[in-house]
Design a protein around this motif. Structure first.
Motif, mmCIF file in Angstrom:
data_model
loop_
_atom_site.group_PDB
_atom_site.id
_atom_site.type_symbol
_atom_site.label_atom_id
_atom_site.label_comp_id
_atom_site.label_asym_id
_atom_site.label_seq_id
_atom_site.Cartn_x
_atom_site.Cartn_y
_atom_site.Cartn_z
ATOM 1 N N VAL A 57 -2.569 10.173 -1.833
ATOM 2 C CA VAL A 57 -1.424 10.105 -2.751
ATOM 3 C C VAL A 57 -1.824 10.551 -4.150
ATOM 4 O O VAL A 57 -1.136 11.352 -4.796
ATOM 5 C CB VAL A 57 -0.848 8.674 -2.785
ATOM 6 C CG1 VAL A 57 0.242 8.555 -3.850
ATOM 7 C CG2 VAL A 57 -0.293 8.287 -1.422
ATOM 8 N N PHE A 58 -2.968 10.079 -4.633
ATOM 9 C CA PHE A 58 -3.386 10.382 -6.000
ATOM 10 C C PHE A 58 -3.677 11.875 -6.182
ATOM 11 O O PHE A 58 -3.486 12.412 -7.276
ATOM 12 C CB PHE A 58 -4.612 9.558 -6.368
ATOM 13 C CG PHE A 58 -4.359 8.070 -6.423
ATOM 14 C CD1 PHE A 58 -3.067 7.567 -6.506
ATOM 15 C CD2 PHE A 58 -5.418 7.167 -6.377
ATOM 16 C CE1 PHE A 58 -2.827 6.208 -6.557
ATOM 17 C CE2 PHE A 58 -5.185 5.807 -6.422
ATOM 18 C CZ PHE A 58 -3.882 5.328 -6.508
ATOM 19 N N TYR A 108 -1.088 14.048 -7.693
ATOM 20 C CA TYR A 108 -0.805 13.898 -9.110
ATOM 21 C C TYR A 108 -1.940 14.419 -9.985
ATOM 22 O O TYR A 108 -1.679 14.997 -11.048
ATOM 23 C CB TYR A 108 -0.547 12.426 -9.442
ATOM 24 C CG TYR A 108 0.735 11.884 -8.868
ATOM 25 C CD1 TYR A 108 1.897 11.837 -9.635
ATOM 26 C CD2 TYR A 108 0.802 11.433 -7.552
ATOM 27 C CE1 TYR A 108 3.083 11.343 -9.119
ATOM 28 C CE2 TYR A 108 1.983 10.943 -7.020
ATOM 29 C CZ TYR A 108 3.122 10.898 -7.804
ATOM 30 O OH TYR A 108 4.298 10.421 -7.280
ATOM 31 N N VAL A 120 7.015 8.633 -13.934
ATOM 32 C CA VAL A 120 5.722 8.734 -13.246
ATOM 33 C C VAL A 120 5.401 7.430 -12.523
ATOM 34 O O VAL A 120 4.975 7.430 -11.361
ATOM 35 C CB VAL A 120 4.610 9.094 -14.247
ATOM 36 C CG1 VAL A 120 3.246 8.985 -13.589
ATOM 37 C CG2 VAL A 120 4.811 10.496 -14.791
ATOM 38 N N VAL A 164 1.727 -1.376 -11.696
ATOM 39 C CA VAL A 164 1.441 -0.038 -12.218
ATOM 40 C C VAL A 164 1.627 -0.059 -13.729
ATOM 41 O O VAL A 164 2.588 -0.646 -14.240
ATOM 42 C CB VAL A 164 2.363 1.029 -11.584
ATOM 43 C CG1 VAL A 164 2.069 2.405 -12.163
ATOM 44 C CG2 VAL A 164 2.212 1.044 -10.073
ATOM 45 N N LEU A 210 -3.827 11.596 -15.722
ATOM 46 C CA LEU A 210 -2.717 12.537 -15.564
ATOM 47 C C LEU A 210 -2.639 13.535 -16.710
ATOM 48 O O LEU A 210 -1.666 14.304 -16.788
ATOM 49 C CB LEU A 210 -1.397 11.773 -15.462
ATOM 50 C CG LEU A 210 -1.266 10.824 -14.265
ATOM 51 C CD1 LEU A 210 -0.014 9.969 -14.401
ATOM 52 C CD2 LEU A 210 -1.232 11.599 -12.963
ATOM 53 N N LEU A 264 5.091 7.162 -8.472
ATOM 54 C CA LEU A 264 3.811 6.774 -7.889
ATOM 55 C C LEU A 264 3.973 5.551 -6.991
ATOM 56 O O LEU A 264 3.419 5.494 -5.877
ATOM 57 C CB LEU A 264 2.808 6.502 -8.998
ATOM 58 C CG LEU A 264 1.354 6.307 -8.569
ATOM 59 C CD1 LEU A 264 0.834 7.555 -7.877
ATOM 60 C CD2 LEU A 264 0.484 5.976 -9.762
ATOM 61 N N ARG A 265 4.722 4.563 -7.440
ATOM 62 C CA ARG A 265 4.972 3.382 -6.610
ATOM 63 C C ARG A 265 5.664 3.778 -5.312
ATOM 64 O O ARG A 265 5.317 3.299 -4.228
ATOM 65 C CB ARG A 265 5.821 2.367 -7.367
ATOM 66 C CG ARG A 265 5.088 1.623 -8.464
ATOM 67 C CD ARG A 265 6.064 0.737 -9.249
ATOM 68 N NE ARG A 265 6.704 -0.232 -8.382
ATOM 69 C CZ ARG A 265 6.190 -1.424 -8.087
ATOM 70 N NH1 ARG A 265 5.030 -1.780 -8.587
ATOM 71 N NH2 ARG A 265 6.831 -2.256 -7.304
ATOM 72 N N VAL A 311 -3.299 1.468 -11.499
ATOM 73 C CA VAL A 311 -2.682 0.794 -10.360
ATOM 74 C C VAL A 311 -3.541 -0.409 -10.011
ATOM 75 O O VAL A 311 -4.738 -0.272 -9.759
ATOM 76 C CB VAL A 311 -2.556 1.732 -9.143
ATOM 77 C CG1 VAL A 311 -1.912 1.000 -7.971
ATOM 78 C CG2 VAL A 311 -1.746 2.972 -9.508
ATOM 79 N N ASP A 315 5.598 6.673 -3.717
ATOM 80 C CA ASP A 315 4.716 7.437 -2.828
ATOM 81 C C ASP A 315 3.659 6.545 -2.189
ATOM 82 O O ASP A 315 3.286 6.742 -1.024
ATOM 83 C CB ASP A 315 4.044 8.565 -3.611
ATOM 84 C CG ASP A 315 5.033 9.653 -4.012
ATOM 85 O OD1 ASP A 315 6.156 9.665 -3.455
ATOM 86 O OD2 ASP A 315 4.692 10.482 -4.872
ATOM 87 N N ILE A 316 3.151 5.562 -2.932
ATOM 88 C CA ILE A 316 2.143 4.658 -2.363
ATOM 89 C C ILE A 316 2.752 3.828 -1.244
ATOM 90 O O ILE A 316 2.159 3.677 -0.167
ATOM 91 C CB ILE A 316 1.551 3.759 -3.459
ATOM 92 C CG1 ILE A 316 0.693 4.582 -4.427
ATOM 93 C CG2 ILE A 316 0.700 2.651 -2.851
ATOM 94 C CD1 ILE A 316 0.158 3.791 -5.594
ATOM 95 N N CYS A 354 -2.650 6.471 -15.837
ATOM 96 C CA CYS A 354 -1.924 5.513 -14.997
ATOM 97 C C CYS A 354 -2.934 4.566 -14.353
ATOM 98 O O CYS A 354 -3.969 5.014 -13.838
ATOM 99 C CB CYS A 354 -1.126 6.245 -13.917
ATOM 100 S SG CYS A 354 -0.215 5.136 -12.816
#
Length: 396
Positions: A101-102, A105, A135, A154, A121, A139-140, A17, A142-143, A15
């Motif tokens: 955050v990362f 994952y 995913v 992303v 990942l 992720l977006r 970002v 949670d960020i 992934c």
């Protein structure tokens, strides 16, 4: 005895970002009055007419402000746009929030100063339980929950290069997903301008040849790419087959000393002090490694990221401060133009040679004492630190 089939190894998943204008977004995340307002970020004195825009808010970009534009031009043409100094502490705090955050994952990730992140990942619970699109969405979400980022892109794919390309194409605020099995077809459809790590010369040549997609580059083949793009053709070919080689860096034998200016300086004497300070750094590195040079490159970078350079050639191989500082000041005088603020001063010594320890036949007693003093200072700095001994020649 019964046998059990070995579990299949989960597919790789990466992934990317891409947080556009990360310095500006980090400021807005911790300074609520700046949100939804046009502003620009500068690294140096905002009152100087030579300072340049380092980063912009989305609202400032919409008004026509671009990165690298002089701050004085912004103040004259865009009265509504505020000018704010860069805050590295807020950027570090924002990066730490992203790390938190990362870590939910994957334990393997990296975050650059410009807001570009990559997460491995592969063989993680997220790659087993969630589809690539899920995913990206999670992720977006949670960020944004951890850090009020206004816009980010992303990209998710089984290839790290494709994930990076997907994030670039989705900028400034979108998501790109390459489904498993569609990697080759997706790679051929990407715009060739999205390829990372290419020089400006290679990009101009790609545009001149009308190679708008990566698929057109793939059809040319390795030999043709090398013939037309030289040494960079090898990297271009690797990118077209989905491999992202590391960007070539200076050889290990090269020594580099750099000084980054945290504010705009107009005084000529103070600028020369900075040059001499950088030369002192280079001399220390040479003495510590018992090396000497007969040439070095002076690189001057302005606030708008424009770089000029000049090679200084010394009469003999040396690692002494006085001759290197003298030639560095001469190179600076020949390069410096009062266009925008200076961002950094850099001295690069390529292919240094081992110090033979020979002395000049016409060396004076004073020069011998200076060499002995330089060796002792280098010994102290090696034990403690470079800043443990400061030279009066470059003290402000």
């Amino acid at each position: 005895m019964p046998t059990f089939p070995r579990p299949s190894r989960p597919d790789a998943l990466y992934c990317a970002v891409d947080i556009t204008d990360f310095p500006a977004q980090a400021l807005a995340a911790y300074d609520a009055p700046l949100r939804a307002k046009p502003f620009v970020v500068t690294c140096q004195n905002a009152q100087s007419h030579k300072s340049a825009v380092w980063s912009c808010s989305r609202e400032a970009l919409a008004l026509g402000v671009v990165r690298g534009m002089p701050v004085a031009t912004v103040a004259r043409r865009f009265a509504r746009v505020a000018v704010v100094a860069r805050n590295k502490e807020m950027e570090s705090a924002a990066a730490e929030e992203l790390r938190q955050v990362f870590r939910r994952y994957s334990p393997q990730f990296d975050i650059s100063d410009s807001g570009k992140c990559r997460i491995d990942l592969s063989r993680t619970p997220a790659s087993r339980a969630m589809a690539p699109a899920a995913v990206a969405a999670a992720l977006r979400r949670d960020i944004v929950a951890a850090l009020p980022i206004a816009y980010m892109a992303v990209g998710v794919s089984r290839s790290p290069l494709l994930a990076q390309l997907a994030a670039r194409r989705a900028r400034p605020d979108g998501a790109g997903v390459c489904e498993p099995g569609d990697e080759l077809q997706a790679l051929a459809g990407f715009d060739s301008t999205l390829l990372p790590g290419l020089s400006a010369r290679a990009k101009d040549r790609i545009n001149a040849y009308g190679l708008s997609t990566i698929g057109q580059l793939i059809r040319l083949g390795k030999e043709t790419l090398v013939r037309h793009f030289g040494a960079e053709g090898e990297r271009l070919y690797a990118l077209t087959i989905g491999i992202c080689p590391p960007v070539a860096v200076a050889p290990a034998a090269a020594l580099c000393a750099e000084t980054i200016l945290d504010r705009d300086i107009n005084d000529w004497q103070r600028l020369h002090n900075k040059v001499r300070y950088t030369a002192d750094k280079l001399c220390f590195l040479l003495k510590r490694e018992n090396l000497c040079v007969n040439r070095f490159t002076f690189e001057l970078t302005y606030g708008d990221n424009k770089t000029v350079q000049r090679t200084a050639r010394l009469p003999d191989y040396t690692n002494e401060y006085l001759p290197i500082a003298e030639y560095a000041c001469k190179a600076f005088t020949g390069l410096y133009q009062r266009r925008v603020a200076i961002k950094s001063l850099r001295l690069v010594a390529r292919n240094p040679q081992a110090d033979p320890g020979q002395t000049n036949l016409f060396e004076t007693v004073w020069e011998q004492k200076q060499k002995a003093l330089g060796r002792q200072i280098a010994r102290v700095r090696t034990t403690l630190s470079f800043e443990s001994v400061k030279s009066a020649a470059h003290v402000e």
